[in-house]
Design a protein around this motif. Sequence first.
Motif, PDB file in Angstrom:
ATOM      1  N   ASP A  53       0.877  -1.172   0.000  1.00 50.21           N
ATOM      2  CA  ASP A  53       0.000   0.000   0.000  1.00 50.21           C
ATOM      3  C   ASP A  53       0.907   1.212   0.000  1.00 50.21           C
ATOM      4  O   ASP A  53       1.513   1.534   1.031  1.00 50.21           O
ATOM      5  CB  ASP A  53      -0.892   0.026   1.244  1.00 50.21           C
ATOM      6  N   GLU A  54       1.026   1.835  -1.164  1.00 50.55           N
ATOM      7  CA  GLU A  54       1.896   3.011  -1.250  1.00 50.55           C
ATOM      8  C   GLU A  54       1.231   4.171  -0.533  1.00 50.55           C
ATOM      9  O   GLU A  54       0.061   4.456  -0.749  1.00 50.55           O
ATOM     10  CB  GLU A  54       2.179   3.350  -2.708  1.00 50.55           C
ATOM     11  N   GLN A  55       1.980   4.808   0.324  1.00 54.05           N
ATOM     12  CA  GLN A  55       1.468   5.916   1.121  1.00 54.05           C
ATOM     13  C   GLN A  55       1.776   7.239   0.421  1.00 54.05           C
ATOM     14  O   GLN A  55       2.842   7.393  -0.175  1.00 54.05           O
ATOM     15  CB  GLN A  55       2.103   5.901   2.513  1.00 54.05           C
ATOM     16  N   PRO A  56       0.856   8.174   0.494  1.00 58.77           N
ATOM     17  CA  PRO A  56       1.076   9.461  -0.178  1.00 58.77           C
ATOM     18  C   PRO A  56       2.138  10.298   0.514  1.00 58.77           C
ATOM     19  O   PRO A  56       2.385  10.135   1.715  1.00 58.77           O
ATOM     20  CB  PRO A  56      -0.288  10.142  -0.080  1.00 58.77           C
ATOM     21  N   SER A  57       2.743  11.173  -0.262  1.00 55.06           N
ATOM     22  CA  SER A  57       3.707  12.110   0.306  1.00 55.06           C
ATOM     23  C   SER A  57       2.957  13.207   1.043  1.00 55.06           C
ATOM     24  O   SER A  57       1.830  13.550   0.688  1.00 55.06           O
ATOM     25  CB  SER A  57       4.561  12.732  -0.798  1.00 55.06           C
ATOM     26  N   THR A  58       3.581  13.719   2.062  1.00 54.04           N
ATOM     27  CA  THR A  58       3.008  14.840   2.803  1.00 54.04           C
ATOM     28  C   THR A  58       4.016  15.978   2.760  1.00 54.04           C
ATOM     29  O   THR A  58       5.089  15.840   2.178  1.00 54.04           O
ATOM     30  CB  THR A  58       2.740  14.450   4.275  1.00 54.04           C
ATOM     31  N   GLN A  59       3.702  17.073   3.416  1.00 50.57           N
ATOM     32  CA  GLN A  59       4.642  18.194   3.467  1.00 50.57           C
ATOM     33  C   GLN A  59       5.912  17.790   4.210  1.00 50.57           C
ATOM     34  O   GLN A  59       6.967  18.354   3.989  1.00 50.57           O
ATOM     35  CB  GLN A  59       4.006  19.396   4.164  1.00 50.57           C
ATOM     36  N   MET A  60       5.817  16.779   5.055  1.00 51.31           N
ATOM     37  CA  MET A  60       6.962  16.317   5.828  1.00 51.31           C
ATOM     38  C   MET A  60       7.783  15.275   5.063  1.00 51.31           C
ATOM     39  O   MET A  60       8.791  14.799   5.548  1.00 51.31           O
ATOM     40  CB  MET A  60       6.494  15.705   7.156  1.00 51.31           C
ATOM     41  N   GLY A  61       7.342  14.896   3.872  1.00 47.97           N
ATOM     42  CA  GLY A  61       8.058  13.908   3.078  1.00 47.97           C
ATOM     43  C   GLY A  61       7.193  12.681   2.816  1.00 47.97           C
ATOM     44  O   GLY A  61       6.031  12.634   3.172  1.00 47.97           O
ATOM     45  N   LYS A  62       7.804  11.704   2.195  1.00 50.57           N
ATOM     46  CA  LYS A  62       7.074  10.492   1.854  1.00 50.57           C
ATOM     47  C   LYS A  62       6.941   9.601   3.079  1.00 50.57           C
ATOM     48  O   LYS A  62       7.902   9.352   3.777  1.00 50.57           O
ATOM     49  CB  LYS A  62       7.789   9.720   0.742  1.00 50.57           C
ATOM     50  N   ARG A  63       5.739   9.104   3.292  1.00 51.14           N
ATOM     51  CA  ARG A  63       5.525   8.147   4.376  1.00 51.14           C
ATOM     52  C   ARG A  63       5.893   6.762   3.868  1.00 51.14           C
ATOM     53  O   ARG A  63       5.761   6.464   2.683  1.00 51.14           O
ATOM     54  CB  ARG A  63       4.068   8.187   4.821  1.00 51.14           C
ATOM     55  N   PRO A  64       6.354   5.874   4.746  1.00 49.11           N
ATOM     56  CA  PRO A  64       6.773   4.540   4.308  1.00 49.11           C
ATOM     57  C   PRO A  64       5.588   3.706   3.817  1.00 49.11           C
ATOM     58  O   PRO A  64       4.486   3.814   4.348  1.00 49.11           O
ATOM     59  CB  PRO A  64       7.404   3.925   5.553  1.00 49.11           C
ATOM     60  N   ASP A  65       5.848   2.890   2.801  1.00 45.97           N
ATOM     61  CA  ASP A  65       4.824   1.996   2.281  1.00 45.97           C
ATOM     62  C   ASP A  65       4.476   0.951   3.333  1.00 45.97           C
ATOM     63  O   ASP A  65       5.307   0.570   4.155  1.00 45.97           O
ATOM     64  CB  ASP A  65       5.321   1.286   1.015  1.00 45.97           C
ATOM     65  N   VAL A  66       3.239   0.477   3.288  1.00 41.82           N
ATOM     66  CA  VAL A  66       2.769  -0.551   4.202  1.00 41.82           C
ATOM     67  C   VAL A  66       2.622  -1.853   3.412  1.00 41.82           C
ATOM     68  O   VAL A  66       2.052  -1.868   2.327  1.00 41.82           O
ATOM     69  CB  VAL A  66       1.418  -0.151   4.834  1.00 41.82           C
ATOM     70  N   TRP A  67       3.144  -2.932   3.963  1.00 39.67           N
ATOM     71  CA  TRP A  67       3.139  -4.238   3.302  1.00 39.67           C
ATOM     72  C   TRP A  67       2.164  -5.168   4.006  1.00 39.67           C
ATOM     73  O   TRP A  67       2.073  -5.172   5.228  1.00 39.67           O
ATOM     74  CB  TRP A  67       4.541  -4.838   3.337  1.00 39.67           C
ATOM     75  N   ARG A  68       1.449  -5.961   3.189  1.00 36.91           N
ATOM     76  CA  ARG A  68       0.489  -6.931   3.718  1.00 36.91           C
ATOM     77  C   ARG A  68       0.626  -8.247   2.960  1.00 36.91           C
ATOM     78  O   ARG A  68       1.080  -8.269   1.828  1.00 36.91           O
ATOM     79  CB  ARG A  68      -0.935  -6.433   3.509  1.00 36.91           C
ATOM     80  N   ILE A  69       0.151  -9.314   3.566  1.00 34.74           N
ATOM     81  CA  ILE A  69       0.078 -10.591   2.893  1.00 34.74           C
ATOM     82  C   ILE A  69      -1.033 -10.510   1.842  1.00 34.74           C
ATOM     83  O   ILE A  69      -2.105  -9.977   2.120  1.00 34.74           O
ATOM     84  CB  ILE A  69      -0.260 -11.721   3.901  1.00 34.74           C
ATOM     85  N   SER A  70      -0.786 -11.033   0.646  1.00 40.61           N
ATOM     86  CA  SER A  70      -1.817 -11.048  -0.390  1.00 40.61           C
ATOM     87  C   SER A  70      -2.992 -11.895   0.061  1.00 40.61           C
ATOM     88  O   SER A  70      -2.822 -12.870   0.798  1.00 40.61           O
ATOM     89  CB  SER A  70      -1.249 -11.620  -1.694  1.00 40.61           C
ATOM     90  N   GLU A  71      -4.179 -11.548  -0.385  1.00 39.20           N
ATOM     91  CA  GLU A  71      -5.395 -12.259   0.005  1.00 39.20           C
ATOM     92  C   GLU A  71      -5.288 -13.762  -0.244  1.00 39.20           C
ATOM     93  O   GLU A  71      -5.765 -14.563   0.549  1.00 39.20           O
ATOM     94  CB  GLU A  71      -6.601 -11.703  -0.763  1.00 39.20           C
ATOM     95  N   ALA A  72      -4.665 -14.155  -1.315  1.00 36.67           N
ATOM     96  CA  ALA A  72      -4.563 -15.580  -1.681  1.00 36.67           C
ATOM     97  C   ALA A  72      -3.770 -16.395  -0.656  1.00 36.67           C
ATOM     98  O   ALA A  72      -3.919 -17.606  -0.591  1.00 36.67           O
ATOM     99  CB  ALA A  72      -3.933 -15.719  -3.051  1.00 36.67           C
ATOM    100  N   TYR A  73      -2.945 -15.729   0.150  1.00 39.32           N
ATOM    101  CA  TYR A  73      -2.071 -16.427   1.087  1.00 39.32           C
ATOM    102  C   TYR A  73      -2.449 -16.231   2.550  1.00 39.32           C
ATOM    103  O   TYR A  73      -1.707 -16.605   3.430  1.00 39.32           O
ATOM    104  CB  TYR A  73      -0.611 -16.034   0.852  1.00 39.32           C
ATOM    105  N   ARG A  74      -3.588 -15.626   2.797  1.00 39.03           N
ATOM    106  CA  ARG A  74      -4.026 -15.421   4.189  1.00 39.03           C
ATOM    107  C   ARG A  74      -4.614 -16.686   4.748  1.00 39.03           C
ATOM    108  O   ARG A  74      -5.246 -17.448   4.167  1.00 39.03           O
ATOM    109  CB  ARG A  74      -5.036 -14.294   4.278  1.00 39.03           C
TER     110      ARG A  74
END
Length: 74
Positions: A53-74
């Motif tokens: 999940d790519e996180q949007p940039s803010t005035q403070m800079g880019k926020r780190p992306d969030v990683w998740r397990i794909s639905e097929a592997y839950r």
Amino acid sequence: KVRAGRKVLDTLIEHDDGDGLTAKQLAEIRKVSEATIHKQLTRLEEDGYVCRDEQPSTQMGKRPDVWRISEAYR
């Protein structure tokens, strides 16, 4: 490489409470560099095991992306 990726995947499965984890959080849990985790996550993403999940940039800079397990592997 496969074993290292599997360990990252297992860590994500074990520690993701539904909100996902950042590469930095995974690196802290695994006690390896963030760059190493990012390489493994990118490989896992290409193979369809995780999604980013790519996180949007803010005035403070880019926020780190969030990683998740794909639905097929839950």
